[in-house]
Design a protein around this motif. Structure first.
Motif, mmCIF file in Angstrom:
data_model
loop_
_atom_site.group_PDB
_atom_site.id
_atom_site.type_symbol
_atom_site.label_atom_id
_atom_site.label_comp_id
_atom_site.label_asym_id
_atom_site.label_seq_id
_atom_site.Cartn_x
_atom_site.Cartn_y
_atom_site.Cartn_z
ATOM 1 N N THR A 19 0.475 9.997 -9.738
ATOM 2 C CA THR A 19 -0.204 9.778 -8.455
ATOM 3 C C THR A 19 0.089 10.865 -7.432
ATOM 4 O O THR A 19 -0.829 11.378 -6.776
ATOM 5 C CB THR A 19 0.161 8.400 -7.886
ATOM 6 N N THR A 43 -2.355 2.973 -12.507
ATOM 7 C CA THR A 43 -3.185 4.153 -12.253
ATOM 8 C C THR A 43 -4.475 3.761 -11.557
ATOM 9 O O THR A 43 -4.935 4.434 -10.626
ATOM 10 C CB THR A 43 -3.502 4.875 -13.576
ATOM 11 N N VAL A 93 3.792 3.412 -5.075
ATOM 12 C CA VAL A 93 3.109 4.298 -6.016
ATOM 13 C C VAL A 93 3.343 3.729 -7.406
ATOM 14 O O VAL A 93 4.483 3.520 -7.823
ATOM 15 C CB VAL A 93 3.642 5.737 -5.920
ATOM 16 N N TYR A 94 2.257 3.475 -8.134
ATOM 17 C CA TYR A 94 2.356 2.751 -9.394
ATOM 18 C C TYR A 94 2.306 3.653 -10.624
ATOM 19 O O TYR A 94 2.645 3.216 -11.717
ATOM 20 C CB TYR A 94 1.233 1.709 -9.485
ATOM 21 N N ASP A 145 -3.749 2.863 -7.820
ATOM 22 C CA ASP A 145 -3.598 4.063 -6.994
ATOM 23 C C ASP A 145 -4.937 4.763 -6.799
ATOM 24 O O ASP A 145 -5.232 5.293 -5.720
ATOM 25 C CB ASP A 145 -2.583 5.019 -7.628
ATOM 26 N N ARG A 174 -2.682 13.155 -5.743
ATOM 27 C CA ARG A 174 -2.899 13.177 -4.289
ATOM 28 C C ARG A 174 -2.933 14.616 -3.781
ATOM 29 O O ARG A 174 -3.752 14.967 -2.923
ATOM 30 C CB ARG A 174 -1.809 12.380 -3.575
ATOM 31 N N ARG A 198 -6.991 3.069 -4.074
ATOM 32 C CA ARG A 198 -6.536 3.451 -2.734
ATOM 33 C C ARG A 198 -7.021 4.852 -2.364
ATOM 34 O O ARG A 198 -7.395 5.106 -1.218
ATOM 35 C CB ARG A 198 -5.016 3.371 -2.666
ATOM 36 N N HIS A 246 0.798 -1.219 0.000
ATOM 37 C CA HIS A 246 0.000 0.000 0.000
ATOM 38 C C HIS A 246 0.834 1.275 0.000
ATOM 39 O O HIS A 246 0.299 2.355 -0.240
ATOM 40 C CB HIS A 246 -0.957 -0.001 1.199
#
Length: 456
Positions: free
Chosen positions: A40, A72, A35-36, A75, A44, A78, A32
């Motif tokens: 992102t 994407t 960061v993919y 992320d 955020r 989440r 978790h």
């Protein structure tokens, strides 16, 4: 498609002596915090600026979730979890966007979507049918052993979806949970979910009891597993588990597993009079020196025996304890006893001047349950101050106000302020507690408004 090969039964502890749930927690933490997608961090920041503007953030997330890039979407899932767990609002559209990813060809994305629904289960009712259909489809496609699939991503995807469905109280999760408990593959995940299906206690309890009896409480690492099973048995509330819990209590005492001892006592308390045969064992533990065991024993003694004369001296002693959580737990038991606990009134009044709100509020609630209207002014003063200044106490405060009826009318402005807050508990409460708080507050406002038409 042919049924998949099951994973081999995993040991309940790693070679390094680490329980599997701890290993999984660290794996999830690593997962978790990754960061993919390159965008992102920027997104955020944008979401942070939008804060509680739920509709606008949902629109942005809808675009993120529609991306052809799996990273994407991961992320975005989440961020969706964070939005729903942090900010109030109508999240139905976002929930259904998350639901669409349950059947993703990318099993990591599918598992993440199920994880989000599990984390947001108090508001995830719109996803119930889709989750049930997805779980059934996985079992049909891969066989009844899909919970223990050898392919890790499929296994995680199915387990997450089953966990989410179980937390909605849906027994369609039961076949996979039973398979998990029978195979002992990732059974700890099934144990965590089982507590939400009391209507299936007849099938779950014997299996949970078997897992409990197989634990060697001489080993420190069994503590987490024992606590989880005892918590599940307490939630299911089936007296058929009493004997096994008593056995676990004895083993925990012998091996000085104090946390497990307290958990077993709490479970026996939940069984109430059905655990009366354990009274002598419980009674002995009311003199225990551990900070948690002693109040748990006192609470259990009251729950199984309902003998106010016996427990009152013990509770009065706990009210004088310097450890604040012991005072709180004593106050909660006194509130259950009600008027027969009148001997505690002077000490409860004295505790209303304590410097810690988690002493003042429970003592005020107990004072109301014992003394009634005569104590209303002092009780209401404590509750209103806590509701205005200490958001973390709001659920306890509102629950007490609900018992006070029309006398709680002065709380109306603060209750309305609570509902007007866009953030869940001003950051101090979980989604679960906040949803319960909103439900209680709305119900209470509706009951109080006729008694205070001039209060706004």
């Amino acid at each position: 498609m042919q049924p998949i090969a099951p994973a081999t039964s995993r040991p309940s502890v790693s070679a390094q002596g680490v329980p599997p749930q701890v290993v999984a927690a660290f794996e999830d933490l690593d997962h978790h915090t990754r960061v993919y997608a390159h965008t992102t961090d920027l997104l955020r920041t944008f979401h942070g600026v939008l804060a509680g503007r739920v509709a606008e953030r949902t629109a942005v997330l809808a675009e993120q979730l529609a991306s052809p890039d799996p990273g994407t979407r991961l992320d975005a899932l989440r961020m969706s979890r964070e939005l729903m767990r942090t900010w109030r609002g109508d999240h139905t559209r976002l929930l259904m966007l998350v639901v669409d990813h349950l059947t993703s060809d990318n099993l990591v994305v599918a598992a993440e979507a199920a994880d989000v629904l599990e984390a947001c289960h108090p508001i995830a009712a719109p996803a119930r049918e889709a989750l049930a259909a997805h779980v059934d489809a996985q079992r049909a496609a891969h066989g009844p052993g899909v919970w223990a699939a050898s392919e890790a991503r499929l296994r995680k995807s199915h387990q997450a979806a089953v966990g989410a469905l179980a937390r909605l109280g849906d027994t369609r999760a039961l076949p996979s949970l039973l398979a998990a408990l029978d195979s002992d593959v990732d059974a700890w995940r099934a144990i965590q979910a089982a507590r939400h299906l009391p209507q299936a206690a007849e099938e779950l309890v014997p299996r949970l009891v078997d897992h409990l009896r197989r634990l060697d409480l001489a080993q420190e690492w069994t503590r987490m597993s024992a606590n989880a099973i005892l918590s599940a048995l307490a939630a299911l509330g089936d007296p058929a588990a009493v004997d096994a819990v008593v056995e676990a209590l004895g083993a925990a005492v012998r091996h000085k597993q104090h946390e497990v001892t307290a958990s077993a006592l709490t479970a026996l308390g939940r069984f109430g009079p059905a655990a009366a045969g354990a009274q002598e064992t419980i009674r002995e533990l009311t003199a225990h020196t551990d900070a948690h065991v002693r109040p748990a024993a006192v609470a259990a003694l009251w729950a199984v025996g309902s003998n106010a004369a016996e427990v009152m001296p013990l509770l009065l002693d706990l009210l004088d304890d310097p450890i604040t959580f012991r005072i709180r737990e004593a106050a909660e038991v006194l509130a259950e006893i009600g008027p027969p606990a009148f001997a505690a009134v002077p000490r409860l009044r004295d505790r209303l001047t304590h410097g810690y709100e988690w002493v003042r509020v429970p003592c005020a609630a107990a004072l109301w349950k014992i003394g009634g209207e005569a104590e209303a002014p002092a009780v209401l003063d404590i509750l209103l101050h806590a509701l205005a200044k200490k958001p973390a106490t709001a659920n306890t405060v509102v629950a007490c106000l609900e018992h006070m009826g029309a006398l709680a009318a002065p709380a109306l402005p603060l209750l309305r302020e609570q509902l007007a807050q866009p953030q869940r508990g001003n950051g101090f409460q979980s989604l679960e507690n906040d949803e319960e708080l909103q439900r209680l507050a709305r119900s209470l406002i509706g009951r109080l408004e006729p008694f205070a038409p001039g209060v706004r």
